[in-house]
Design an enzyme around this catalytic site. Structure first.
Site, PDB file in Angstrom:
ATOM      1  N   ILE A  12       0.898  -1.300  -0.411  1.00  0.00           N
ATOM      2  CA  ILE A  12       0.247   0.403  -0.475  1.00  0.00           C
ATOM      3  C   ILE A  12       0.351   1.512   0.144  1.00  0.00           C
ATOM      4  O   ILE A  12       0.632   2.304  -1.051  1.00  0.00           O
ATOM      5  CB  ILE A  12      -0.886  -0.373   1.563  1.00  0.00           C
ATOM      6  CG1 ILE A  12      -1.996  -1.409   0.915  1.00  0.00           C
ATOM      7  CG2 ILE A  12      -1.556   1.356   1.008  1.00  0.00           C
ATOM      8  CD1 ILE A  12      -3.215  -1.593   2.000  1.00  0.00           C
ATOM      9  N   ALA A 117      -2.623   3.788   9.920  1.00  0.00           N
ATOM     10  CA  ALA A 117      -2.900   2.336   9.964  1.00  0.00           C
ATOM     11  C   ALA A 117      -3.549   1.498  10.752  1.00  0.00           C
ATOM     12  O   ALA A 117      -2.514   0.963  10.942  1.00  0.00           O
ATOM     13  CB  ALA A 117      -2.432   1.821   7.976  1.00  0.00           C
ATOM     14  N   TYR A 149      -2.781  -9.228  16.917  1.00  0.00           N
ATOM     15  CA  TYR A 149      -2.748  -8.674  15.399  1.00  0.00           C
ATOM     16  C   TYR A 149      -3.728  -7.543  15.607  1.00  0.00           C
ATOM     17  O   TYR A 149      -3.613  -6.506  15.957  1.00  0.00           O
ATOM     18  CB  TYR A 149      -3.016  -9.602  13.970  1.00  0.00           C
ATOM     19  CG  TYR A 149      -2.685  -8.590  12.491  1.00  0.00           C
ATOM     20  CD1 TYR A 149      -2.537  -7.174  12.730  1.00  0.00           C
ATOM     21  CD2 TYR A 149      -3.938  -8.823  12.132  1.00  0.00           C
ATOM     22  CE1 TYR A 149      -2.022  -6.723  11.854  1.00  0.00           C
ATOM     23  CE2 TYR A 149      -3.681  -8.328  10.852  1.00  0.00           C
ATOM     24  CZ  TYR A 149      -3.157  -7.138  10.726  1.00  0.00           C
ATOM     25  OH  TYR A 149      -3.154  -5.836   9.437  1.00  0.00           O
TER      26      TYR A 149
END
Ligand code: UDP
Length: 325
Positions: A12, A117, A149
């Site tokens: 990205i 992000a 995560y």
């Protein structure tokens, strides 16, 4: 404007670099190439507005200089991908928590705008689809590595919002939903590059579980558009935004069929139990669909690229020289 992109050599990040350069901004990339790659930014190197440093975001003197120089920071550096998270939980947690801590602390010195992000993974196994930014996060037990995560990114969000509230740091949090496009590697588990590679090579297309689980995929250029519009909008500061495509929810088994069809592949579709694919007791989420009304309301965002176009672009990438199967 001068932009620092941590993780700028990632999938990205490299697309974001491209978009910023295209509009005339100067781009500084900080990336340790742990999951990013120099090939992702090779084509940007000749651009005089492009600069890169190969180092870790936790290296304070290096990160401090770059943050100091930037007008805006896009903090994309993170351990991502379910396979990576399951296989390397320690570095996942450390990178995601300490990396963000470092960037926020440094940005706070001169109150630089930061886009952090995050990920739709934070919604965990919630079944309250579509997910809204103020929905509850439903995570599994700490004994199941996958949830580290979501938890590490949730800590990033708490910290970012705490800086915004307590220290008036202009922070924007973006929760990215399954983002796909050229340069994404299948190495860390992402489903579309994996399926496309398997189909093109004539290998079995590996559907984990029974394939009834669904996802909504967003093309990387749509994600970059949303990130840039948010970064430029003062009203976005201090808030969390889902960034995704609410147009097409697809079951993973149907996705496998579509990839097979669009590649004219003779691959078989193989159902692989989760405990074989990841680890014993692995928990997946059954549905993941974004509610993007907040994004629509603020920046008028509409995802432009359909799933079929996404698949065709990814197929084209893997059949090009750059994709190298
Ligand atoms: N998946 C699959 N085969 C693969 C890789 C992933 O069936 O080779 C499944 C995975 O179990 C999940 C979905 O595809 O249900 C999306 O996986 P991905 O890792 O791309 O993203 P996630 O949504 O899990 O973060």
């Amino acid at each position: 404007m001068k932009a620092l992109i941590t993780g700028g050599a990632g999938f990205i990040g490299s697309h974001l670099s491209e978009a910023l350069l295209a509009r005339g901004d100067e781009v500084f990339v900080l990336d340790d190439l742990s999951t990013g790659s120099i090939e992702n930014i090779e084509h940007l190197k000749p651009n005089p507005g492009f600069h890169y440093t190969i180092d870790n975001v936790m290296n304070e003197p290096v990160a401090a200089e770059l943050v100091d120089r930037a007008d805006v920071v896009f903090h994309l550096a993170a351990a991502v991908g379910v396979r990576l998270i399951v296989e390397s939980p320690v570095s996942t947690i450390e990178t995601n928590v300490h990396g963000t801590e470092m960037i926020l602390k440094l940005a706070n010195k001169k109150k630089k705008r930061v886009v952090v992000a995050s990920t739709s993974e934070v919604y965990g196994k919630s079944v309250a689809v579509p997910f809204r930014e103020d929905s509850d996060l439903v995570l599994g037990p700490t004994s199941k590595g996958r949830w580290s995560y979501a938890c590490s990114k949730a800590i990033d969000e708490f910290l970012a919002l705490a800086y915004a509230k307590e220290k008036r740091l202009p922070v924007i949090v973006v929760r990215l939903f399954n983002t796909v496009g050229p340069r994404q590697t299948g190495r860390y588990g992402m489903v579309i590059p994996n399926f496309v590679k398997q189909a093109l090579l004539g290998h079995p297309i590996t559907v984990f579980g029974d394939g009834t689980q669904t996802r909504s995929f967003t093309y990387v250029s749509d994600v970059v558009t949303a990130i840039l519009l948010l970064a430029g909008n003062s009203e976005a500061v201090g808030s969390v935004f889902n960034v995704g495509n609410d147009g097409e929810e697809v079951a993973i088994l149907d996705l496998a069929r579509r990839v097979k069809q669009r590649t004219n592949s003779r691959s078989e579709i193989a159902l692989i139990p989760y405990n074989q694919a990841y680890e014993e007791g692995f928990e997946d989420m059954q549905r993941r669909v974004p509610d993007i009304s907040r994004l629509r309301a603020l920046i008028g965002f509409e995802p432009k690229v359909s799933l079929d176009e996404i698949l065709d672009n990814v197929i084209a990438f893997f059949t090009s020289d750059q994709g190298r199967l």
